[in-house]
Write an enzyme that holds these catalytic residues in place. Structure first.
Site, PDB file in Angstrom:
ATOM      1  N   GLU A  40      10.390  -5.343 -17.520  1.00 60.18           N
ATOM      2  CA  GLU A  40       8.993  -5.627 -17.867  1.00 60.18           C
ATOM      3  C   GLU A  40       8.599  -6.969 -17.259  1.00 60.18           C
ATOM      4  O   GLU A  40       9.301  -7.961 -17.441  1.00 60.18           O
ATOM      5  CB  GLU A  40       8.804  -5.634 -19.388  1.00 60.18           C
ATOM      6  CG  GLU A  40       7.415  -6.043 -19.856  1.00 60.18           C
ATOM      7  CD  GLU A  40       6.288  -5.232 -19.223  1.00 60.18           C
ATOM      8  OE1 GLU A  40       6.303  -3.994 -19.337  1.00 60.18           O
ATOM      9  OE2 GLU A  40       5.403  -5.838 -18.583  1.00 60.18           O
TER      10      GLU A  40
ATOM     11  N   GLY B 141       5.146  -3.296 -24.224  1.00 59.64           N
ATOM     12  CA  GLY B 141       4.168  -2.350 -24.776  1.00 59.64           C
ATOM     13  C   GLY B 141       3.033  -2.041 -23.815  1.00 59.64           C
ATOM     14  O   GLY B 141       2.288  -1.082 -24.021  1.00 59.64           O
TER      15      GLY B 141
ATOM     16  N   THR C 237      -0.405  -1.863 -21.557  1.00 60.77           N
ATOM     17  CA  THR C 237      -1.855  -1.908 -21.767  1.00 60.77           C
ATOM     18  C   THR C 237      -2.245  -1.516 -23.183  1.00 60.77           C
ATOM     19  O   THR C 237      -2.998  -2.222 -23.855  1.00 60.77           O
ATOM     20  CB  THR C 237      -2.551  -0.951 -20.773  1.00 60.77           C
ATOM     21  OG1 THR C 237      -2.088  -1.252 -19.456  1.00 60.77           O
ATOM     22  CG2 THR C 237      -4.058  -1.096 -20.827  1.00 60.77           C
ATOM     23  N   CYS C 238      -1.768  -0.378 -23.638  1.00 54.89           N
ATOM     24  CA  CYS C 238      -2.192   0.157 -24.938  1.00 54.89           C
ATOM     25  C   CYS C 238      -1.992  -0.878 -26.036  1.00 54.89           C
ATOM     26  O   CYS C 238      -2.886  -1.148 -26.830  1.00 54.89           O
ATOM     27  CB  CYS C 238      -1.409   1.437 -25.248  1.00 54.89           C
ATOM     28  SG  CYS C 238      -1.665   2.033 -26.911  1.00 54.89           S
TER      29      CYS C 238
ATOM     30  N   HIS D  15     -13.079  21.200 -49.064  1.00 51.36           N
ATOM     31  CA  HIS D  15     -14.430  20.692 -49.295  1.00 51.36           C
ATOM     32  C   HIS D  15     -14.352  19.361 -50.043  1.00 51.36           C
ATOM     33  O   HIS D  15     -13.551  19.230 -50.965  1.00 51.36           O
ATOM     34  CB  HIS D  15     -15.225  21.701 -50.129  1.00 51.36           C
ATOM     35  CG  HIS D  15     -16.554  21.164 -50.556  1.00 51.36           C
ATOM     36  ND1 HIS D  15     -17.618  21.097 -49.684  1.00 51.36           N
ATOM     37  CD2 HIS D  15     -16.969  20.623 -51.735  1.00 51.36           C
ATOM     38  CE1 HIS D  15     -18.658  20.559 -50.321  1.00 51.36           C
ATOM     39  NE2 HIS D  15     -18.288  20.261 -51.562  1.00 51.36           N
TER      40      HIS D  15
HETATM   41  C1  FAD Z   1      -9.761  -1.198 -23.042  1.00 54.10           C
HETATM   42  C2  FAD Z   1      -8.880   0.016 -23.056  1.00 54.10           C
HETATM   43  C3  FAD Z   1      -8.896   0.841 -24.161  1.00 54.10           C
HETATM   44  C4  FAD Z   1      -8.084   1.973 -24.197  1.00 54.10           C
HETATM   45  N1  FAD Z   1      -8.141   2.786 -25.290  1.00 54.10           N
HETATM   46  C5  FAD Z   1      -7.369   3.898 -25.323  1.00 54.10           C
HETATM   47  C6  FAD Z   1      -7.383   4.748 -26.461  1.00 54.10           C
HETATM   48  O1  FAD Z   1      -8.090   4.499 -27.437  1.00 54.10           O
HETATM   49  N2  FAD Z   1      -6.574   5.830 -26.457  1.00 54.10           N
HETATM   50  C7  FAD Z   1      -5.764   6.131 -25.397  1.00 54.10           C
HETATM   51  O2  FAD Z   1      -5.054   7.134 -25.444  1.00 54.10           O
HETATM   52  N3  FAD Z   1      -5.740   5.353 -24.299  1.00 54.10           N
HETATM   53  C8  FAD Z   1      -6.512   4.249 -24.241  1.00 54.10           C
HETATM   54  N4  FAD Z   1      -6.456   3.423 -23.147  1.00 54.10           N
HETATM   55  C9  FAD Z   1      -5.565   3.796 -22.041  1.00 54.10           C
HETATM   56  C10 FAD Z   1      -4.104   3.423 -22.344  1.00 54.10           C
HETATM   57  O3  FAD Z   1      -4.017   2.053 -22.671  1.00 54.10           O
HETATM   58  C11 FAD Z   1      -3.236   3.725 -21.129  1.00 54.10           C
HETATM   59  O4  FAD Z   1      -3.462   5.052 -20.736  1.00 54.10           O
HETATM   60  C12 FAD Z   1      -1.757   3.558 -21.441  1.00 54.10           C
HETATM   61  O5  FAD Z   1      -1.460   2.238 -21.856  1.00 54.10           O
HETATM   62  C13 FAD Z   1      -0.942   3.908 -20.189  1.00 54.10           C
HETATM   63  O6  FAD Z   1       0.391   3.659 -20.436  1.00 54.10           O
HETATM   64  P1  FAD Z   1       1.396   3.482 -19.233  1.00 54.10           P
HETATM   65  O7  FAD Z   1       2.740   3.572 -19.854  1.00 54.10           O
HETATM   66  O8  FAD Z   1       1.092   4.396 -18.138  1.00 54.10           O
HETATM   67  O9  FAD Z   1       1.131   2.015 -18.636  1.00 54.10           O
HETATM   68  P2  FAD Z   1       0.892   0.604 -19.278  1.00 54.10           P
HETATM   69  O10 FAD Z   1       0.691   0.675 -20.725  1.00 54.10           O
HETATM   70  O11 FAD Z   1      -0.156  -0.059 -18.468  1.00 54.10           O
HETATM   71  O12 FAD Z   1       2.291  -0.153 -19.054  1.00 54.10           O
HETATM   72  C14 FAD Z   1       2.783  -0.471 -17.798  1.00 54.10           C
HETATM   73  C15 FAD Z   1       3.726  -1.652 -17.930  1.00 54.10           C
HETATM   74  O13 FAD Z   1       4.399  -1.847 -16.696  1.00 54.10           O
HETATM   75  C16 FAD Z   1       4.512  -3.232 -16.428  1.00 54.10           C
HETATM   76  N5  FAD Z   1       4.667  -3.402 -14.982  1.00 54.10           N
HETATM   77  C17 FAD Z   1       3.781  -3.083 -14.014  1.00 54.10           C
HETATM   78  N6  FAD Z   1       4.285  -3.344 -12.787  1.00 54.10           N
HETATM   79  C18 FAD Z   1       5.535  -3.828 -13.001  1.00 54.10           C
HETATM   80  C19 FAD Z   1       6.567  -4.264 -12.133  1.00 54.10           C
HETATM   81  N7  FAD Z   1       6.421  -4.224 -10.812  1.00 54.10           N
HETATM   82  N8  FAD Z   1       7.712  -4.714 -12.674  1.00 54.10           N
HETATM   83  C20 FAD Z   1       7.883  -4.733 -14.021  1.00 54.10           C
HETATM   84  N9  FAD Z   1       6.940  -4.323 -14.892  1.00 54.10           N
HETATM   85  C21 FAD Z   1       5.787  -3.869 -14.395  1.00 54.10           C
HETATM   86  C22 FAD Z   1       3.208  -3.790 -16.967  1.00 54.10           C
HETATM   87  O14 FAD Z   1       3.320  -5.169 -17.227  1.00 54.10           O
HETATM   88  C23 FAD Z   1       3.020  -2.954 -18.234  1.00 54.10           C
HETATM   89  O15 FAD Z   1       3.629  -3.575 -19.338  1.00 54.10           O
HETATM   90  C24 FAD Z   1      -7.240   2.271 -23.097  1.00 54.10           C
HETATM   91  C25 FAD Z   1      -7.199   1.428 -21.988  1.00 54.10           C
HETATM   92  C26 FAD Z   1      -8.013   0.306 -21.967  1.00 54.10           C
HETATM   93  C27 FAD Z   1      -7.953  -0.582 -20.761  1.00 54.10           C
END
Ligand code: FAD
Length: 456
Positions: free
Chosen positions: A33, A38, A40-41, A439
């Protein structure tokens, strides 16, 4: 060089669960990481925004207190406390992921930026790791397109919004889709003036027109200015004000405000991963090309979550991990195409969606039936004083399968699951129509709506 059975890049919504599955199966796992556990979410997406939506709802209901016979006096929002509450909720979740991973047997956690050195090797700073299986779960970030004058103004994205502990006087939101609408409504409810600028002819264009217009009505009803058919073409500063220039056929060609949020889309974090050294193919938008079981074209490398372009939600990322785990460990050939599109928009009232939209059903040219019901005819909504929105459902006229549904209204994000599960069960709509629901609930009107279907 340290040799592992599996390397996972990213601790978002797929990586930690996959690490758990693989290490429990006896594999030696490395997970990397570069920033916050964790992803984005947990840190800048679902969890903190929904915590803030809850604060905004509390403010809204406090303001409406008199309608319910409750006097509250003047309502004040303390943005520092709103942020502190959000930080506590998000922080607890982040720490939960971090300690889970760090305590996981047979799993080693690396902090740093991972880069491919070859199809089997990854570097993290000075460390070199090698594995026969590598899983990419790098997620995405806010896209900031090259717009004229953008470098002259301070702008916010979903990430920097997390540091806002004050009330912007006038927040300009560029982008009228999920992220822009959620932030827009919550800040209006906190007390900011909000203008949403959207270049398309309607908000949240992927939805049906009736959904877009009902949402516009809800937001405008709360005082949000919505500018449609307004392409934002540039920015400048005038004193303390930020000016957004818009290309539009009607309305003012400039919107001025005190703060600017760009919510114009996301881009995958695949540009700084050394994917060329691994030979992993990207599509024209930078997403990793994968098959139905999330394998890239390079044997031994998979991509999960937002970075593969097959989903943009936490539940799709988590489902990706379940699919990969099932294929690798359970001899269970689960596929991405097994899943039914489902998501929610967390404005208030929320929109819960499953399956096809009405527009998509019409395009397919299938003989279909449709049922609709306004929330003004849902007892539970009336009792709660939350009668905005409507629900609709589409079924196949021949097979009686449910094709899709949208519930825009109080509890819509939960109610949709009673429909989604019947879709997964591949049961005819008559199963729900005959079910006895509790209901008074919003769900109890789903069978009623199914009893009143009309040809589409
Ligand atoms: C404002 C906002 C609100 C949202 N609300 C919702 C919601 O209500 N419900 C929902 O289902 N989805 C929601 N989403 C979307 C959801 O957050 C994402 O779809 C989800 O987090 C994707 O998960 P992921 O595992 O693909 O990536 P991410 O959660 O983005 O995790 C990727 C991780 O990889 C790490 N990383 C990246 N590149 C490297 C590297 N080269 N080396 C080491 N680590 C790296 C990053 O630091 C990050 O921690 C929302 C998104 C946003 C922006």
């Amino acid at each position: 060089m340290t040799i592992y059975d599996a390397i996972i890049i990213g601790t978002g919504q797929a990586g930690p669960f996959l690490a758990h599955r693989l290490s429990t199966a006896g594999m030696k796992v490395a997970i990397i990481e570069r920033k916050l556990f964790g992803g984005t979410c947990v840190n800048t997406g679902c969890i903190p925004t929904k915590a803030m939506v809850a604060s905004a709802y509390a403010a809204h209901m406090a303001q409406r207190g008199a309608e319910y016979g409750v006097s509250t006096g003047s309502v004040k929002v303390d943005m520092k406390q709103v942020k502190a509450r959000k930080d506590a909720i998000s922080g607890q979740s982040r720490m939960g992921v971090e300690s889970w991973l760090k305590k996981m047997e047979k799993c080693t956690v690396y902090a740093g930026h991972a880069r491919f050195e070859s199809p089997r090797e990854v570097s993290v700073g000075a460390e070199r790791l090698m594995a026969e299986r590598i899983f990419i779960n790098v997620g995405g970030r806010a896209a900031v397109p090259p717009m004229a004058g953008i470098e002259q103004v301070e702008y916010l994205t979903n990430s920097s919004m997390m540091n806002v502990d004050f009330l912007p006087e006038h927040l300009i939101v560029v982008g009228g889709s999920y992220i822009g609408l959620e932030f827009g409504q919550m800040f209006q409810r906190f007390g900011s003036k909000v203008t949403i600028i959207e270049m398309a002819e309607r908000l949240i264009q992927r939805e049906d027109e009736d959904i877009s217009s009902a949402i516009k009505e809800i937001l405008e009803g709360e005082g949000i200015q919505v500018r449609l058919n307004a392409k934002c073409v540039g920015f400048s500063k005038r004193g303390e004000e930020i000016i957004a220039r818009v290309d539009c056929a009607s309305g003012a060609p400039e919107v001025s405000g005190t703060h600017l949020l760009l919510a114009v889309g996301r881009r995958p974090n695949t540009d700084d991963l050394g994917l060329d050294k691994a030979g992993v193919e990207l599509d024209e938008r930078g997403y990793v090309v994968v098959d139905d079981q999330l394998r890239t074209r390079v044997p031994g490398i998979w991509a999960l979550g937002d970075c593969n372009g097959k989903g943009a939600f936490t539940h799709t990322a988590f489902n990706d991990a379940e699919i990969v785990g099932a294929n690798l460990l359970d001899n269970d050939p689960r596929r991405v195409s097994d899943r039914i599109a489902a998501y929610a928009l967390y404005i208030d009232p929320p929109l819960g969606r499953a399956g096809l939209t009405e527009t998509e059903v019409r395009k397919l040219g299938r003989s279909a039936l449709i049922g609709t019901r306004p929330m003004t005819r849902v007892g539970r909504a009336i009792e709660k004083g939350e009668t905005q929105g409507f629900m609709k459902i589409l079924v196949d006229a021949q097979t009686r399968a449910i094709l899709g549904a949208a519930i825009l209204g109080t509890g819509g994000d939960e109610v949709i699951h009673s429909i989604l599960d019947v879709m997964y069960a591949k049961a005819p709509y008559t199963v729900v129509q005959r079910a006895m629901h509790i209901h008074p609930t919003v769900s109890e009107l789903v069978p009623t709506m199914l009893g009143e279907l009309q040809p589409l």
